[in-house]
Every structure is written in structure tokens, then in C-alpha cells.
Design a protein around this motif. Structure first.
Motif, short mmCIF file in Angstrom:
data_model
loop_
_atom_site.label_atom_id
_atom_site.label_comp_id
_atom_site.label_asym_id
_atom_site.label_seq_id
_atom_site.Cartn_x
_atom_site.Cartn_y
_atom_site.Cartn_z
N ASN A 1 0.83 -1.21 0.00
CA ASN A 1 0.00 0.00 0.00
C ASN A 1 0.87 1.26 0.00
O ASN A 1 0.58 2.25 -0.70
CB ASN A 1 -0.91 0.00 1.21
N LYS A 2 1.94 1.24 0.78
CA LYS A 2 2.85 2.40 0.79
C LYS A 2 3.50 2.60 -0.58
O LYS A 2 3.60 3.73 -1.08
CB LYS A 2 3.92 2.20 1.85
N ASP A 3 3.96 1.51 -1.22
CA ASP A 3 4.57 1.63 -2.54
C ASP A 3 3.58 2.11 -3.58
O ASP A 3 3.93 2.86 -4.52
CB ASP A 3 5.15 0.27 -2.96
N LEU A 4 2.31 1.70 -3.47
CA LEU A 4 1.27 2.16 -4.42
C LEU A 4 1.06 3.66 -4.32
O LEU A 4 0.89 4.37 -5.33
CB LEU A 4 -0.03 1.40 -4.16
N ILE A 5 1.05 4.20 -3.10
CA ILE A 5 0.88 5.65 -2.91
C ILE A 5 2.04 6.42 -3.54
O ILE A 5 1.87 7.44 -4.22
CB ILE A 5 0.74 5.97 -1.41
N SER A 6 3.28 5.92 -3.35
CA SER A 6 4.45 6.58 -3.94
C SER A 6 4.42 6.54 -5.45
O SER A 6 4.75 7.51 -6.13
CB SER A 6 5.72 5.90 -3.41
N GLU B 1 1.72 6.37 -7.41
CA GLU B 1 0.67 7.27 -7.88
C GLU B 1 1.17 8.71 -7.98
O GLU B 1 0.79 9.46 -8.88
CB GLU B 1 -0.54 7.19 -6.94
N ASP B 2 2.01 9.13 -7.05
CA ASP B 2 2.55 10.49 -7.09
C ASP B 2 3.46 10.71 -8.29
O ASP B 2 3.57 11.84 -8.81
CB ASP B 2 3.31 10.78 -5.80
N LYS C 1 3.12 -0.83 -10.62
CA LYS C 1 1.80 -0.66 -10.00
C LYS C 1 0.91 -1.87 -10.26
O LYS C 1 0.22 -2.37 -9.35
CB LYS C 1 1.16 0.61 -10.54
N GLN D 1 -1.31 -7.51 -4.35
CA GLN D 1 -2.24 -7.12 -3.28
C GLN D 1 -3.50 -7.97 -3.31
O GLN D 1 -4.00 -8.43 -2.28
CB GLN D 1 -2.59 -5.62 -3.42
#
Length: 941
Positions: free
Chosen positions: A299-304, A306-307, A637, A644
Motif C-alpha cells: 500500500n505504501k509503494d502504491l501511494i508513492s 501514484e505520485d 503498480k 495485493q
């Protein structure tokens, strides 16, 4: 000591006459015959030869032909083989044993049997349906009695000794009797004591010291009684002193048990159940935590990611333009596509197909589902082929045996003469025998003629009548010539001997023909059964072929492929189809890439805001950098999203597996009264300590009961402190010394008075009466001691019998429980209630009374008890076990379970099974079969 019956011969016994049987040294023998075939008579004969039989019992087995009951048995001992012969009217009906050329009597046989007699043998080593039902082994008392009777030393000596002691006790003394010895002596002593008292009263005026002497003697008796009481009290106090440490340990253990009363509700198998649950939970919980932690990181890697990603519209447009541009990456991609195409072409060319690729073939989910059905059909067809081959081999073997019998019968038939010739041979033999008998009984005419000729010639010579003498001589010559030429030549004798041999040969051939017919019938029956099995297999084959045809109708491309290769062919076709699809895709991608390069290069400069005169290499370099960066981010992603989703599926699966285990664990904690693992383990340890303390407490109680078996002292008396008990013992010993000293003084004073009174007792009558009284008192004392010794021996004998029963009983019950649980698998074993009754435990440990079981199950239970009893006694005494129709109410399944049990028992002792049913082939293969018939001739086997 092991005894086995290897064979025997019946001279006369019941219906049997001159009958020989041979068990061929087999330890497992089955004697099969219908009702009234003589099975029970044969069993009674075995018991009669081994142990003899009472006249009343032997009355029903007297031979029908009027002979004398008797026969012999061949017994195998560890030292060798012994022939035991017993005939009713010889040697007083006792057995005679032959060991080679040496002869032994019945006492030697009884010594070899170690005290075993007929009654114990019938109780332990003879089993039949009526005996099983009538034998009440449902309580401890009855089974214990059988155990004692079946001991190694035998029951006869114990019963004789018990009866002898009881008779001697009754002969010595009876509370209400007059004739016993002690009763008579008491009466005589009472009369003599009355006489002495009268004489004493008359001499009282002259013997003033008599009263004083009596008081001293009474005091002496009281002191002796007190001394005995003190000794008893000292002994008891010492026992109490010895029991105090054990009592203290027991009290301390009770206090500890009171402290652990809170764990009484703890489940008996709680700790093992927790270990099983933990064994299943630990790997599942570990995987669950690992996947949960991995999900958080993703989840943390997905947020990074997306940015860093561009908008989808801009990326799509840039990607489409870059994909149609012939830049360096496209060149490399083109090279890779060319290499991939070449590689796929080589793979496609190297694919080996066992069967041609059908044009209508297309891999889909229906084919994948049908593959499982194909495998099932293949396995069934393989099994069917194997069974068919086995049955065909068996049919061929049976037919070969039948052909062999047919060949033998054909050879016999060629050697057989016609029935007419066979009858003529019989008639000729009968005629020859009749002529031979007649020649022996009747005087020959030639002999009469010779006698007459001699007489006639003699009379003629004596009377000088030459005519008469010549006639006599002529008749004599004629008779001699008739005898010479009319006598049977040797050729006729040889012809008669040849006819007898021919007749005997024809009789043997006909007997052999009938034997072959008897062998042929069971083979034909077995062949018919095998052919029926083959027909059933053909029906099964047709059903499988119908299923195969349905699959072919559904998938027509499998028409030319054998069933065994369906799955293999489909997998090969699927691989070729996949390779062809991949090759088409590579070619299409290569062409599109070449076209996009010319059209999109200019559009790419506009999108990237690059100068129109910028070299394509620079444009491509800028585009590659942007696209590569965006592709990596988007690809990462997608991978993270897939991972996930996969992790979530795993977490859901683990949650489904963990939930019931956690519920079981919570239920186990609730039943134990624990909140967590630590508290549960603590309670389990406390429960283990409590169980150990209960065992120690029982041990301490046993020690206390062993020290104080009489039970005359209560628990409060055994709570004395040790120093107090020692003070009591010291006080009692001091008092004992004082009593002994006082007793010595009294004895000295009594002796002085007796010497003084001896001078005064000058009256002969009084002196004689007094001495007679003392003599009777001594005799009475001796008789009382004799009675007390026999009473003590009688009580010790009864106690020994009870102890003997208690020691052997648990082992027999455990063995019977194990056998019964193997035969009746819905029951776990046998047990005894507190009242001593035998019960059956089911799989839920519930007690079931024996009377509630079916008759067949009750017979199986009693049979297991008798087998366990005979197996237990067989450790030292292994006698043949005779079982007579003990499976009458036992079904086929449980009867088959008895086979390995009897087979195992036969390794220790010989098993002889009498049955009216035809044994199965499995039973026949593992035993020696002896078949009896109602109309069977008494001949040798």
C-alpha cells in the motif's frame, strides 16, 4: 509344556468302529460334518483317551456293535511323540503310554499334564455354544473360580486338601455336637472337674491353703492375660508408629489436593487437544501475519507510485506515438521480435505430435473439465483390462486342469473293457470259485473209479477169476488215462489267474474314473463362476465403451485417438495451438511497428515540444526516457495490485481456516476456565500435579492398609505425634516388665504352696481324680491346639485362593477385552463395575450390560473370554483347544475376524474346530480340513 494331537485310531467308541484319522501335525484343524456325523462323539473320544471318563458318562458312548470302548491317540510333546492307548476292560480302564519300545502307566501321563484333569480341561480348553451360554462368566467371582481351578498345580489337590481340613475340623469340634472328639473331651472334663470339686469340698476343712493357691493361680492367669494384652498393645502401637510417616504424607498430599481443587474441571485430554490445535494454528497464523505485513508495504509503494505517474490521457497519447515510432528501442524490439519469431518457428517445427492436429480443435474450459473424466475412464479401463487378463488366465488354468482330467479319463476309457465283458469276467471268477469249493467238498468220480477198479481186480485175483481181474485192470487203466488227459492243464490255471488280474485292474480303473469325476465337478463349478465374472466384466466394458462413445460424440476430434492417449494428444495439440498464436502475434507486432515509425515521429516532436529540426535520435532518446520511466511505474503498480489481490485472497483463506480453530481453542479455554495460553498451560500443569498427587495418595493409603490390615484403628488414632506414641510404647514396656516380675513371684508362691499341699493330699481317690483332671486338661489343650492349627490352615487356604484369583484375573480380562474389540469393532473393550459385574464398553465409553447384547454378540464375548483364559494358561500349559459349533450365531464378517485370532492362537496351542458349516477357502487354506459324512464308512484316512 505343549501337547498336540497328531492323529489316532478308534477301536470302538459310539458310532465309530475301526476309524483312523490323521491331523498331519497341523496346529489348526477343522473337522466338518453335518448333524449326527459323529463330531461330538469324536470330541468325547479325544477327552476320554486323555483323561478317562466316568462310567455314567461312558454309558452313552458304548459301541453300537457291542464292542468295548477304546482307542489310541498320537500326542506330540516337546520331548517327542507318545502313543496313548486306553481300553475300558484293560488295565482297569487306565491309559498306557508307549514311547518307542518303552511303556509308561497313567501316573506318568498325569505327571506330564501337571495336574490337569478332565473337569478343568472341559472348563478351559473345550468350547461349544451351550457351554458358552451356560458358563456364567459375567462376574468376578465365577471367573476367579475358573482361574483357580485351571492353575498349573490343578484343582484336585486344593479341593482335596480343603475338604480334608473341613472334615478334620468337623471331626474335632462342632458348636452343637456331641460326637466330635473335643466335644466328648469337654463333656468328660466337665464331669471330672465336678468330681474333683466334690472331693475338694470334702477336704476344704483340712486344706486351708487350697483357697490361697487358687487365688494365686487365678492371679497368675490374670497376669498372663495382661501380659498378652500388653504385647498386643505394644505390637499395635509399633504398627501405628510405623504407619505415622505414611499417614503424614497422605495428610500433606490431601492438603495439596485441596489447594488444587480449582482444576478438577480441567479437561482430561485438554493439554493434548491444545497441542493439536496449536500445531494447526501456528503455521496458519505465521503465514497470516506475513501476508498482512506485506500488504501494508505494498500500500505504501502504491501511494508513492501514484505520485510519480503522469495523467492517463497524456501517457496514452505519448505511448501510442512512441509505439509507432522507429526509434532505437523499436529497433531493438524489432530485433527481439525477429529472434522471437525465429525461436517460435523452430519450436513449432520441433513440436512432435503423436496424432495429426485436427482443424476443428480449439482449447477451451470444456476440454479442461472433460480431462478429469478421461483420466477416470482410463483408470477404470486399465483396472478392467487387468482383471479380465487375470480371469482369463484363471479360466485357462481351470480348462487346462479339466483337459488334463479329460485326457486321463480318455486313457482310462481306452483301457476299460465293455460292461458285458466285465460281467463275464465276474461270472467266470464266481464259477471258478464255486468249482474250487465243490472240488474240496465232493469226492472226485475218477477217485471212485480207481477204488472200484482196484477192488474188482483184487477180488478177481483172490478168487482166481481172471475175467473179473482183467476187467478190474482194464477199468484201472481207463481211470488213469482219464485222469491224465482230463486233468486241467497249467495253461487253464494261468488263464484263470490272468482273468483275476484283469478283473482287479478293471476295478481299479473304475475307482480311478470315479475319483477323477469327483475332482472334475468342483473345477467345472469354479470355471462357471469365472465365466460369470468374465461376463460381468464384459458388461462393465460395454458401459465404459458407451461412456467413451459419448465423449467422442462431444469431442469429434478424438475419433482416431485411443482412449489411453486422449489427454496426451490434447495437451500436444494445445501446445501447438499456443505456439502458432504466439508466432502470429509476433509477426503482426513487427509489421505494425515498422508502419508506426514513419507516421508518428513528427507527432512525437509536437507532443514533447521539441524543435522540428531535432534529430530523430535525440527525440527518440527523450521519448524513451519518459516512456521507460512511465512503463516501469505502471508495470510496478500492476504487479503490486496483482500481488495485493493475491494477498487478500490468501488472507481470506487463512481467516476461514483460522476461525474454526480459534473457536475450538476458545471453547477449550472456556471449559478449562483459562483466559489465555499462559493461564491454560498453568492450569494443565496444575492438573498434572493433581493427578500425580492422587496417585501418591493412593500409594500412601495402600501402605497404611498394608501396615494395619485389620482396620481396628481410626484415622484420628493414627494422627498421634510420634513422640507421644513412643511414650505410650515405653509406658507399656515398663508395665510389661512389672507384670513379668509379679508373674514370677506368683509362680514361686504357687510352687511353694503346691509342695506344701502335696504332703496333705494323701487321699488316693482325690489325688487320682486330680491327676486325671490334669491329664484330661492336657489332652484337651493338645486337641484344641490341633483344631487351631487346622483352622488356621483352612483360613490360609481360603485366603490363598482369593489372592490367586485376584492376581490372574486382570490379565485374563485385559486379553479378553483386546480380542473382543477386534471382533466387535463397535465396542472398545470389557470392564468390571464396582459390584464386580462384567460390562461391555462402547466407543463412547458407555457401560452396556451383557444381558442387553444379542445372543450372537454374547456368544462372541464368552468365546473371547475362553480364548483369553486358554491363551493365558497356555503360557505354561498348552493343551489342544476344542471348539464345537461356537460360531452358530456369528455373521460372516465377524467370523472372518476370528480367523487371524485363531491362527495366532494356533501358534501357541493346537486348535481343533468342530463345525457343521462348509469352511470358506480362506479357512481351508490356513488349516487341516477333516470332513465327516453321516454314511461314511469306518476306514482309514
Amino acid at each position: 509344556m505343549t501337547v498336540q494331537i497328531s492323529g489316532g485310531h478308534i477301536y470302538d467308541f459310539g458310532k465309530w468302529h475301526d476309524y483312523t484319522f490323521d491331523f498331519q501335525h497341523s496346529s489348526f484343524v477343522i473337522i466338518q460334518g453335518e448333524n449326527e456325523a459323529g463330531k461330538s462323539t469324536l470330541k468325547a473320544f479325544l477327552i476320554y483317551i486323555l483323561f478317562g471318563m466316568r462310567s455314567r458318562e461312558l454309558e452313552s458312548y458304548k459301541p453300537r456293535t457291542g464292542g468295548t470302548p477304546g482307542g489310541r491317540l498320537n500326542l506330540r510333546f516337546p520331548d517327542g511323540e507318545v502313543v496313548v492307548e486306553r481300553i475300558l476292560d484293560q488295565h482297569n480302564g487306565q491309559a498306557i503310554c508307549y514311547i518307542g519300545s518303552e511303556q509308561k502307566d497313567q501316573q506318568w501321563l498325569e505327571d506330564q499334564f501337571d495336574g490337569m484333569d478332565a473337569s478343568v480341561f472341559r472348563q478351559v480348553f473345550t468350547l461349544d455354544t451351550e457351554a458358552l451360554v451356560s458358563l456364567q462368566l459375567t462376574d468376578k467371582e465365577h471367573l476367579g473360580k475358573v482361574l483357580l481351578d485351571a492353575g498349573q498345580t490343578g484343582s484336585a489337590d486344593l479341593h482335596k486338601l480343603e475338604k480334608k481340613l473341613q472334615q478334620e475340623l468337623q471331626q474335632l469340634f462342632r458348636p452343637q455336637g456331641r460326637k466330635p472328639k473335643i466335644n466328648t473331651m469337654l463333656h468328660t472334663f466337665s464331669e471330672q472337674e465336678r468330681l474333683v470339686q466334690e472331693l475338694t469340698d470334702r477336704e476344704a476343712a483340712y486344706l486351708p491353703d487350697k483357697e490361697k493357691l487358687r487365688e494365686i493361680l487365678e492371679k497368675t492367669d490374670e497376669l498372663q492375660k495382661r501380659k498378652a494384652e500388653l504385647r498386643a498393645q505394644i505390637s499395635v502401637q509399633k504398627q501405628v508408629l510405623q504407619a505415622i510417616p505414611w499417614q503424614k504424607k497422605a495428610a500433606y498430599t490431601k492438603e495439596r489436593l485441596k489447594q488444587l481443587s480449582s482444576v478438577e474441571a480441567f479437561p482430561t485430554e485438554g493439554f493434548s487437544q491444545l497441542q493439536q490445535i496449536q500445531h494447526q494454528l501456528q503455521p496458519l497464523e505465521a503465514q497470516f501475519h506475513v501476508h498482512t505485513k506485506e500488504s501494508v508495504l505494498i500500500n505504501k509503494d502504491l501511494i508513492s507510485a501514484e505520485d510519480q505517474l503522469l495523467k492517463d490521457e497524456l501517457y496514452k497519447e505519448l505511448y501510442e506515438l512512441a509505439a509507432r515510432t522507429d526509434w532505437t528501442a523499436d529497433v531493438k524490439r524489432t530485433q527481439l521480435l525477429v529472434e522471437e519469431r525465429y525461436k517460435l518457428q523452430n519450436q513449432l517445427a520441433s513440436v512432435h505430435l503423436s496424432y495429426p492436429y485436427p482443424e476443428e480443435f480449439t482449447w477451451d474450459s470444456f476440454i479442461a473439465e472433460a480431462a478429469g473424466e478421461w483420466r477416470s475412464l482410463q483408470e477404470q479401463m486399465m483396472i478392467l483390462d487387468a482383471e479380465s487378463e487375470r480371469i482369463q488366465q484363471s479360466i485357462a488354468a481351470k480348462r487346462q486342469e479339466i483337459d488334463k482330467i479329460d485326457h486321463l479319463q480318455e486313457r482310462i476309457h481306452q483301457s476299460l473293457i465293455s460292461e458285458k465283458e466285465y460281467r463275464e469276467l465276474h461270472n467266470k471268477k464266481d464259477i471258478k470259485r464255486a468249482e474250487k469249493d465243490l472240488s474240496k467238498r465232493v469226492i472226485s468220480p475218477i477217485v471212485l473209479l480207481l477204488v472200484f477198479a482196484v477192488l474188482l481186480s483184487g477180488i478177481g485175483i483172490l478168487t482166481a477169476n481172471w475175467l473179473l481181474a482183467g476187467s478190474g485192470i482194464f477199468l484201472l487203466v481207463g481211470a488213469l488215462l482219464n485222469w491224465r488227459f482230463g486233468h486241467q492243464p497249467d495253461s487253464q490255471l494261468e488263464s484263470s489267474s490272468y482273468a483275476s488280474e484283469k478283473l482287479a485292474e478293471q476295478q481299479e480303473l473304475r475307482v480311478r474314473w470315479r475319483q477323477l469325476e469327483e475332482q472334475r465337478h468342483p473345477l467345472e463349478v469354479q470355471l462357471m463362476e469365472l465365466q460369470q465374472d468374465h461376463s460381468k466384466q464384459e458388461i462393465r466394458r460395454e458401459k465404459l465403451e458407451q461412456k467413451t462413445a459419448m465423449q467422442i460424440e462431444k469431442f469429434s476430434f478424438l475419433t482416431d485417438v485411443p482412449l489411453m492417449h486422449w489427454e496426451k494428444a490434447v495437451l500436444e495439440w494445445k501446445a501447438k495451438e499456443q505456439l502458432a498464436g504466439m508466432l502470429n502475434k509476433v509477426n503482426q507486432e513487427h509489421e505494425e511497428q515498422q508502419l508506426r515509425y514513419r507516421i508518428t515521429i513528427d507527432r512525437l516532436r509536437d507532443i514533447l515540444n521539441l524543435p522540428m529540426d531535432l534529430p530523430p535520435e535525440k527525440t527518440i532518446e527523450q521519448a524513451e526516457y519518459v516512456i521507460e520511466t512511465q512503463q516501469k511505474l505502471r508495470h510496478a503498480k500492476e504487479q503490486m495490485l496483482d500481488r495485493q489481490q493475491e494477498i487478500q485472497q490468501h488472507i481470506q483463506g487463512f481467516d476461514k481456516q483460522l476461525k474454526p480453530l480459534q473457536e475450538q481453542k476458545a471453547s477449550l479455554f472456556e471449559s478449562a476456565g483459562a483466559k489465555d495460553d499462559k493461564q491454560f498451560l498453568y492450569l494443565a500443569e496444575q492438573y498434572r500435579i493433581r493427578t500425580q498427587l492422587m496417585e501418591e495418595l493412593e500409594h500412601y493409603r495402600l501402605q497404611v492398609r498394608a501396615i494395619l490390615p485389620s482396620g481396628e484403628f481410626s484415622a484420628e488414632e493414627m494422627e498421634y505425634k510420634q513422640d507421644k506414641v513412643e511414650q505410650v510404647i515405653a509406658s507399656l514396656e515398663t508395665e510389661q516388665k512389672f507384670v513379668e516380675k509379679e508373674l514370677d513371684n506368683c509362680r514361686q508362691r504357687a510352687a511353694t504352696l503346691q509342695v506344701k499341699l502335696a504332703d496333705l493330699e494323701s487321699d488316693t481317690t482325690a489325688s487320682a481324680a486330680y491327676h486325671e483332671l490334669q491329664r484330661q486338661k492336657q489332652m484337651l489343650t493338645a486337641a484344641g491346639r490341633k483344631w487351631a492349627v487346622r483352622k488356621l490352615a483352612y483360613d490360609m487356604l481360603l485366603q490363598t485362593k482369593r489372592t490367586f484369583q485376584e492376581e490372574r484375573f486382570p490379565r485374563v480380562l485385559s486379553e479378553a477385552s483386546s480380542l473382543f474389540s477386534k471382533v466387535a469393532d463397535q465396542y472398545s473393550g470389557l470392564a468390571l463395575t464396582e459390584a464386580g459385574s462384567l460390562v461391555v464398553k462402547d466407543l463412547y465409553s458407555r457401560n452396556i450390560a451383557v444381558e442387553q447384547l444379542s445372543r450372537g454378540t454374547i456368544e462372541q464375548l464368552y468365546l473371547c473370554l475362553r480364548l483369553a483364559l486358554s491363551r493365558h494358561l497356555g503360557v505354561q500349559q498348552s493343551f489342544p483347544l476344542l471348539i464345537d459349533d461356537a460360531f452358530s450365531h456369528t455373521d460372516f464378517e465377524r467370523r472372518e475376524r476370528f480367523l487371524p485370532i485363531l491362527r495366532t492362537a494356533a501358534d501357541v496351542q493346537q486348535i481343533i474346530l468342530f463345525t457343521w458349516e462348509e469352511p470358506t477357502p480362506e479357512w481351508t487354506r490356513q488349516s487341516k480340513l477333516l470332513q465327516l459324512e453321516k454314511t461314511q464308512k469306518t476306514s482309514s484316512w
